[in-house]
Scaffold this motif. Structure first.
Motif, short mmCIF file in Angstrom:
data_model
loop_
_atom_site.label_atom_id
_atom_site.label_comp_id
_atom_site.label_asym_id
_atom_site.label_seq_id
_atom_site.Cartn_x
_atom_site.Cartn_y
_atom_site.Cartn_z
N SER A 231 -6.92 -6.93 18.68
CA SER A 231 -7.37 -8.23 18.21
C SER A 231 -8.87 -8.41 18.43
O SER A 231 -9.47 -7.71 19.25
CB SER A 231 -6.61 -9.35 18.92
N GLU A 232 -9.42 -9.38 17.72
CA GLU A 232 -10.83 -9.71 17.91
C GLU A 232 -11.08 -10.18 19.34
O GLU A 232 -12.09 -9.84 19.95
CB GLU A 232 -11.25 -10.81 16.93
N ASP A 233 -10.15 -10.95 19.88
CA ASP A 233 -10.29 -11.46 21.24
C ASP A 233 -10.39 -10.31 22.25
O ASP A 233 -11.22 -10.33 23.16
CB ASP A 233 -9.12 -12.38 21.60
N ALA B 5 -11.37 -7.26 21.62
CA ALA B 5 -12.65 -6.58 21.40
C ALA B 5 -13.78 -7.34 22.10
O ALA B 5 -14.67 -6.73 22.71
CB ALA B 5 -12.94 -6.46 19.91
N ARG B 6 -13.72 -8.65 22.05
CA ARG B 6 -14.72 -9.46 22.75
C ARG B 6 -14.59 -9.29 24.27
O ARG B 6 -15.59 -9.20 24.98
CB ARG B 6 -14.58 -10.93 22.37
N GLN C 21 -15.71 -0.12 17.23
CA GLN C 21 -15.87 0.04 15.77
C GLN C 21 -14.66 0.75 15.16
O GLN C 21 -14.19 0.36 14.10
CB GLN C 21 -17.15 0.80 15.45
N PHE D 274 -13.48 -3.58 14.93
CA PHE D 274 -14.04 -4.81 15.48
C PHE D 274 -15.54 -4.69 15.81
O PHE D 274 -16.03 -5.31 16.75
CB PHE D 274 -13.27 -5.23 16.73
N GLN E 61 -18.09 -5.94 14.34
CA GLN E 61 -18.79 -7.23 14.25
C GLN E 61 -18.62 -8.04 15.53
O GLN E 61 -19.54 -8.73 15.95
CB GLN E 61 -18.28 -8.03 13.04
N GLN E 62 -17.47 -7.93 16.17
CA GLN E 62 -17.24 -8.65 17.42
C GLN E 62 -18.14 -8.12 18.53
O GLN E 62 -18.62 -8.87 19.36
CB GLN E 62 -15.76 -8.57 17.83
N TRP E 63 -18.37 -6.79 18.53
CA TRP E 63 -19.30 -6.22 19.51
C TRP E 63 -20.69 -6.82 19.31
O TRP E 63 -21.33 -7.25 20.26
CB TRP E 63 -19.38 -4.69 19.37
N GLU F 48 -21.62 -9.64 17.75
CA GLU F 48 -21.67 -11.08 18.05
C GLU F 48 -21.59 -11.35 19.55
O GLU F 48 -22.37 -12.14 20.08
CB GLU F 48 -20.52 -11.80 17.33
N GLU F 49 -20.66 -10.70 20.23
CA GLU F 49 -20.48 -10.95 21.67
C GLU F 49 -21.67 -10.42 22.46
O GLU F 49 -22.13 -11.08 23.39
CB GLU F 49 -19.17 -10.34 22.15
#
Length: 106
Positions: free
Chosen positions: A38-40, A42-43, A88, A92, A94-96, A98-99
């Motif tokens: 999940s994105e969560d 990955a964050r 990646q 995810f 993009q989450q890397w 952004e976070e």
């Protein structure tokens, strides 16, 4: 998370910091016992990487001796590439971005 034979010292460092930071979830990811689904998550893994990097920098500044002889700076650079690649590959990236931006601009 996968590590090749040249990255085993970096893996040991990541496990060391997962244990030092009491992050069993991150340790399971590093050991390949859990996946990013999940994105969560990955964050969360991105946050762990930066927590680990901060702790490694503190240990380096305090001249803390690790249980293994490694070039900590080189290992952290290698770990950054491994973590980015893993995130990646799971879809995810993009989450890397952004976070990491959020953490490093704070």
């Amino acid at each position: 998370m996968e590590f090749n034979k040249y990255e085993l010292a970096a893996k040991d460092i990541a496990i060391h910091y997962a244990r030092q930071l009491n992050n069993q979830w991150a340790e399971n990811i590093i050991l390949g016992n859990s996946d990013l689904l999940s994105e969560d998550k990955a964050r969360r893994l991105t946050q762990f990487f930066w927590d680990m990097a901060d702790q490694a920098a503190e240990d380096y500044q305090a001249d803390e001796e690790l249980e293994f002889e490694v070039d900590l700076e080189s290992c952290m650079e290698r770990l950054m590439n491994i973590f980015i690649g893993h995130i990646q590959k799971a879809g995810f990236g993009q989450q890397w971005i952004e976070e990491s931006g959020r953490i490093n601009s704070a």
